[in-house]
Enzyme design. Structure first.
Site, PDB file in Angstrom:
ATOM      1  N   ARG A  73       0.766  -1.102   0.098  1.00  0.00           N
ATOM      2  CA  ARG A  73      -0.180   0.045  -0.072  1.00  0.00           C
ATOM      3  C   ARG A  73       0.832   1.107   0.205  1.00  0.00           C
ATOM      4  O   ARG A  73       1.972   1.246   0.687  1.00  0.00           O
ATOM      5  CB  ARG A  73      -0.873  -0.015   1.233  1.00  0.00           C
ATOM      6  N   TYR A 215      -1.305  -3.493  -7.291  1.00  0.00           N
ATOM      7  CA  TYR A 215      -1.028  -4.248  -6.001  1.00  0.00           C
ATOM      8  C   TYR A 215      -1.934  -3.963  -5.147  1.00  0.00           C
ATOM      9  O   TYR A 215      -2.259  -3.108  -4.435  1.00  0.00           O
ATOM     10  CB  TYR A 215       0.313  -3.839  -5.607  1.00  0.00           C
ATOM     11  N   LYS A 224      -9.286  -2.356   1.476  1.00  0.00           N
ATOM     12  CA  LYS A 224      -9.051  -1.131   2.134  1.00  0.00           C
ATOM     13  C   LYS A 224      -9.852   0.030   2.041  1.00  0.00           C
ATOM     14  O   LYS A 224     -10.649   0.715   2.625  1.00  0.00           O
ATOM     15  CB  LYS A 224      -7.610  -0.973   2.447  1.00  0.00           C
ATOM     16  N   HIS A 244     -10.732  -2.827  10.841  1.00  0.00           N
ATOM     17  CA  HIS A 244      -9.656  -3.566  10.557  1.00  0.00           C
ATOM     18  C   HIS A 244      -9.448  -4.807  11.585  1.00  0.00           C
ATOM     19  O   HIS A 244      -8.571  -4.609  12.261  1.00  0.00           O
ATOM     20  CB  HIS A 244      -8.440  -2.691  10.479  1.00  0.00           C
ATOM     21  N   SER A 266      -1.575  -3.754  10.070  1.00  0.00           N
ATOM     22  CA  SER A 266      -1.125  -4.752   9.047  1.00  0.00           C
ATOM     23  C   SER A 266       0.166  -5.258   9.494  1.00  0.00           C
ATOM     24  O   SER A 266       1.074  -4.958   9.949  1.00  0.00           O
ATOM     25  CB  SER A 266      -0.669  -3.737   8.060  1.00  0.00           C
ATOM     26  N   CYS A 268       0.488  -7.778  11.749  1.00  0.00           N
ATOM     27  CA  CYS A 268       0.736  -7.875  13.335  1.00  0.00           C
ATOM     28  C   CYS A 268       0.291  -9.209  13.623  1.00  0.00           C
ATOM     29  O   CYS A 268       0.062  -9.045  14.770  1.00  0.00           O
ATOM     30  CB  CYS A 268       0.429  -6.495  13.978  1.00  0.00           C
ATOM     31  N   ASP A 291      -9.414 -10.198   8.262  1.00  0.00           N
ATOM     32  CA  ASP A 291      -8.752  -8.774   8.171  1.00  0.00           C
ATOM     33  C   ASP A 291      -9.774  -7.721   8.511  1.00  0.00           C
ATOM     34  O   ASP A 291      -9.372  -6.548   8.887  1.00  0.00           O
ATOM     35  CB  ASP A 291      -7.998  -8.729   6.771  1.00  0.00           C
ATOM     36  N   ARG A 390       2.493 -11.893  -0.772  1.00  0.00           N
ATOM     37  CA  ARG A 390       1.359 -12.362  -0.375  1.00  0.00           C
ATOM     38  C   ARG A 390       0.506 -13.460  -0.996  1.00  0.00           C
ATOM     39  O   ARG A 390       1.016 -13.631  -2.318  1.00  0.00           O
ATOM     40  CB  ARG A 390       0.231 -11.154  -0.229  1.00  0.00           C
TER      41      ARG A 390
HETATM   42  P1  GTP Z   1      -2.558  -7.904   7.263  1.00  0.00           P
HETATM   43  O1  GTP Z   1      -2.901  -8.709   6.246  1.00  0.00           O
HETATM   44  O2  GTP Z   1      -1.066  -6.836   6.618  1.00  0.00           O
HETATM   45  O3  GTP Z   1      -3.498  -6.875   7.953  1.00  0.00           O
HETATM   46  O4  GTP Z   1      -1.612  -8.800   8.242  1.00  0.00           O
HETATM   47  P2  GTP Z   1      -2.076  -9.507   9.708  1.00  0.00           P
HETATM   48  O5  GTP Z   1      -2.440  -8.652  10.746  1.00  0.00           O
HETATM   49  O6  GTP Z   1      -3.149 -10.409   9.147  1.00  0.00           O
HETATM   50  O7  GTP Z   1      -0.717 -10.332   9.782  1.00  0.00           O
HETATM   51  P3  GTP Z   1      -0.162 -11.930   9.777  1.00  0.00           P
HETATM   52  O8  GTP Z   1      -1.201 -12.739  10.637  1.00  0.00           O
HETATM   53  O9  GTP Z   1      -0.119 -12.111   8.306  1.00  0.00           O
HETATM   54  O10 GTP Z   1       1.190 -11.859  10.452  1.00  0.00           O
HETATM   55  C1  GTP Z   1       2.184 -11.175   9.942  1.00  0.00           C
HETATM   56  C2  GTP Z   1       3.606 -11.496  10.427  1.00  0.00           C
HETATM   57  O11 GTP Z   1       3.471 -11.516  11.757  1.00  0.00           O
HETATM   58  C3  GTP Z   1       3.827 -12.757   9.958  1.00  0.00           C
HETATM   59  O12 GTP Z   1       5.276 -12.721   9.656  1.00  0.00           O
HETATM   60  C4  GTP Z   1       3.664 -13.758  11.111  1.00  0.00           C
HETATM   61  O13 GTP Z   1       4.767 -14.834  11.345  1.00  0.00           O
HETATM   62  C5  GTP Z   1       3.933 -12.805  12.414  1.00  0.00           C
HETATM   63  N1  GTP Z   1       3.379 -13.187  13.590  1.00  0.00           N
HETATM   64  C6  GTP Z   1       1.825 -13.454  13.686  1.00  0.00           C
HETATM   65  N2  GTP Z   1       1.512 -13.801  14.998  1.00  0.00           N
HETATM   66  C7  GTP Z   1       2.500 -13.808  15.362  1.00  0.00           C
HETATM   67  C8  GTP Z   1       3.063 -13.991  17.035  1.00  0.00           C
HETATM   68  O14 GTP Z   1       1.916 -14.263  17.775  1.00  0.00           O
HETATM   69  N3  GTP Z   1       3.956 -13.770  17.578  1.00  0.00           N
HETATM   70  C9  GTP Z   1       5.105 -13.507  16.661  1.00  0.00           C
HETATM   71  N4  GTP Z   1       6.300 -13.219  17.128  1.00  0.00           N
HETATM   72  N5  GTP Z   1       4.916 -12.890  15.224  1.00  0.00           N
HETATM   73  C10 GTP Z   1       3.749 -13.375  14.833  1.00  0.00           C
HETATM   74  C1  SPV Z   2      -2.778  -4.553   5.084  1.00  0.00           C
HETATM   75  O1  SPV Z   2      -1.778  -3.796   4.474  1.00  0.00           O
HETATM   76  O2  SPV Z   2      -3.432  -4.253   6.197  1.00  0.00           O
HETATM   77  C2  SPV Z   2      -3.426  -5.608   4.306  1.00  0.00           C
HETATM   78  C3  SPV Z   2      -2.867  -5.673   2.797  1.00  0.00           C
HETATM   79  O3  SPV Z   2      -4.157  -6.359   4.475  1.00  0.00           O
HETATM   80  S1  SPV Z   2      -3.564  -4.587   1.793  1.00  0.00           S
HETATM   81  O4  SPV Z   2      -4.782  -5.139   1.232  1.00  0.00           O
HETATM   82  O5  SPV Z   2      -2.603  -4.491   0.493  1.00  0.00           O
HETATM   83  O6  SPV Z   2      -3.935  -3.557   2.369  1.00  0.00           O
HETATM   84 MN    MN Z   3      -5.064  -5.643   6.619  1.00  0.00          MN
END
Ligand code: GTP
Ligand code: SPV
Ligand code: MN
Length: 614
Positions: A73, A215, A224, A244, A266, A268, A291, A390
């Protein structure tokens, strides 16, 4: 379907105007069929942009790599163009809507020459749900069409619900790469100059105009742009919540079910939490969404949530059988991979996938052949997969998707959780004292910046209230006010006890060596179980000035967490909190001026006084 068959006069007029502005060679209205999905993929493969993966390893899967300017983004190019500047607030980029439209129209002029314009009718949420909304995206990218097929509900059934005068959000998109006669794409088509990309929102007229990026959230406009930035404005105007947030279903060993919605910034951990496999025996977690959550109060006073999406656009790096087995199982077939590595035997690879890659060489996210990694790590800066690489996959392929995930009435939410990446101060879990205190804590949430945004320095901490900083379509001070208002209304109607409880979590505390103190992932089930029991009134907490912390012993530490570390994770770090308060008082809250609800400043005073007394 052709244009003349469109029954909705306003929609037809809008498409006709776009055609005369963007002058595509042809126009297609998408029907959402499998045949259409396959045809769009074939166009990208024939054009040399997409690669079909080895069907024996990843049947129905395709690999793409984007332009280096187009990997996440673009927050600095994202605009909230409300009529009045003050309505966009201090956290959004504002531009005058009339001027912005003039600038963008000049860019859109002739931008689809040599291409087909696709008109994608889509529903965010189960078609016909009273929480769902309809959007129509115009795009010149077949990649966007098949990704929208996965991420939303596309097609003729949506036009049927729309009828001849239903409400829809117009979403205009172009990759900004017209083709001359006989010219072909030579790589990922987009506008490579980041400063010419625009992700624009017009909240007063509920419109989206995006230009120059192909993208993710810049281009899949249901996500979003519609489901958060425009939907947050609709939610403010209509009295609901567009957040979110992941939505999970949790079942305790006695078979009792609760639903939890969680906001984490994002990258996290929302996707991971939504698909978590509990390490605690007898507990079960299933996925509703990973999400975004749209929530409305029901007649019974409970808050009902739907997942407006139909697929997951998940972060690939870090995903493995040990961190997120359910995601790994989801992406075995029919998945689109963007900016991961591509192995010699036609499969995908990324950092921390759990193993090295086969063969002598591997193709990295830039499309270069480089030596194949023998372990699942790469030196910083030399990643094979882009950190924001992704996968796009239908939610229905998730082995732990809850059977009710498409229930049009939604699921009743018992608890919210907020959190972020905080190496210090913020405890593992903390329950707010009440709704207002919960909104206060949501408003001060901070997190380390991740690779999900293009133009920010990863690693530095920024305030990301409610994980909505890049996604709130109006003044954040008013957004806090909206949350407070909904809580007050529920209480005034005698339904305050039905409001979800609010919790804060932090899986990302680090020790002096910079190592995570909490193992995270499946072990987070210990925290979810504590929250679950709190919702049932368990006496498992102690009152502190920052909120309700777990009573010592109420969360059994995982095997690799010592009693001292556990104690450290759930104690009040007085100095850290004092610094937090000072930062909020000096740098965060003043930004919102008089639109910051007074109750929130009072919460700051209450917490500060409480800490002084410790
Ligand atoms: P968006 O799609 O961007 O909104 O991200 P998200 O909030 O869905 O994050 P996602 O679950 O894809 O995790 C992002 C990163 O954080 C990955 O590399 C995971 O491995 C890491 N991660 C997720 N949960 C944990 C956790 O409990 N501990 C740690 N240390 N890392 C974590
Ligand atoms: C985020 O950045 O929180 C995402 C990926 O879930 S995107 O759809 O590119 O915003
Ligand atoms: Mn997101």
């Amino acid at each position: 379907m052709n244009l003349n068959e469109l029954k909705h006069a306003k929609l037809k007029k809008w498409v006709e105007e776009a055609v005369s502005l963007m002058t595509p060679d042809s126009v297609e209205v998408c029907d959402g069929s499998q045949a259409e999905y396959n045809r769009m993929l074939q166009i990208t493969v024939d054009g040399g942009i997409g690669i079909k993966l080895n069907p024996e390893k990843r049947p129905g899967c395709f690999w793409f790599h984007s332009d280096p300017s187009d990997v996440a983004r673009a927050e600095s190019r994202t605009f909230i163009a409300s009529k009045k500047k003050e309505d966009a607030g201090p956290t959004n980029n504002w531009t005058d809507p009339a001027e912005l439209k003039e600038t963008m129209k000049a860019q859109y002029k002739g931008c689809m020459k040599g291409r087909t314009m696709y008109v994608i009718p889509f529903s965010m949420g189960p078609v016909g749900s009273n929480i769902a909304k309809i959007g129509v995206e115009i795009t010149d990218s077949p990649y966007v069409v098949f990704n929208m097929h996965i991420m939303t509900r596309v097609g003729s059934k949506v036009l049927d619900v729309l009828g001849s005068d239903g409400f829809f959000v117009p979403c205009l998109h172009s990759i900004a790469k017209p083709l001359g006669p006989g010219e072909k794409d030579t790589g990922w088509p987009c506008e490579p100059d980041v400063n010419k990309k625009f992700i624009s929102h017009f909240p007063d007229t509920y419109e989206i105009w995006s230009y120059g990026s192909g993208y993710g959230g810049n281009a899949l406009l249901g996500k979003k742009c519609l489901a958060l930035r425009i939907a947050s404005v609709l939610a403010r105007d209509e009295g609901w919540l567009a957040e979110h947030m992941l939505i999970l279903k949790i079942t305790n060993p006695q078979g009792k079910v609760k639903y939890i919605a969680g906001a984490l910034p994002s990258a996290c951990g929302k996707t991971n939490l939504a698909m978590l496999i509990p390490t605690l025996p007898g507990w079960k977690v299933e996925t509703i969404g990973d999400d975004i959550a749209w929530m409305k109060f029901g007649e019974d006073g409970h808050l009902y949530a739907i997942n407006p999406e139909a697929g997951f656009f998940g972060v690939a790096p870090g995903t493995s059988d040990s961190s997120n087995k359910s995601a790994m199982d989801s992406i075995k077939k029919n998945t689109i991979f963007t900016n991961t590595g591509l192995t010699e035997d036609g499969d995908i690879w990324w950092e921390q996938i759990g193993h090295g890659a086969p063969g002598e060489t591997i193709t990295n996210w830039k499309g270069e052949k480089v030596p194949s990694p023998k372990t699942d790590k790469s030196p910083a800066g030399q990643e094979i997969a882009h950190p924001n690489a992704r996968f796009t996959v239908p939610a229905s392929q998730c082995p732990v998707i809850a059977s009710e995930w498409e229930d049009p009435k939604g699921v009743p939410i018992s608890a919210f959780l907020f959190g972020g990446r905080r190496p210090s101060t913020i405890p593992l879990v903390n329950e707010s004292k009440d709704w207002v205190h919960g909104v206060f804590m949501g408003s001060i949430t901070g997190s380390e910046i991740t690779a999900a945004a293009l133009d920010l320095k990863a690693g530095t901490i920024r305030r990301d209230p409610f994980a909505m900083l890049p996604f709130c379509g109006y003044h954040m001070g008013d957004y806090f006010g909206h949350w407070l208002k909904l809580g007050k209304k529920a209480k005034d109607e005698g339904k305050g006890d039905k409001l979800p409880k609010i919790f804060f979590v932090n899986w990302f505390r680090k020790n002096a060596d910079g190592k995570f103190m909490w193992p995270g992932y499946g072990e987070n089930s210990r925290v979810l179980a504590w929250m679950f029991n709190r919702c049932d009134g368990a006496d498992n907490f102690i009152e502190t000035p920052i909120g309700h912390l777990p009573k010592p012993g109420s969360i059994e530490p995982p095997a690799d967490v010592s009693a001292e570390t556990m104690a450290e994770l759930i104690k009040v770090h007085v100095d850290g909190w004092k610094a937090e308060i000072a930062d909020v008082r000096e740098n965060h809250y003043p930004k919102f001026g008089d639109r910051l609800p007074k109750e929130l400043y009072s919460q700051l005073d209450i917490m500060e006084n409480g800490l002084k007394a410790l």
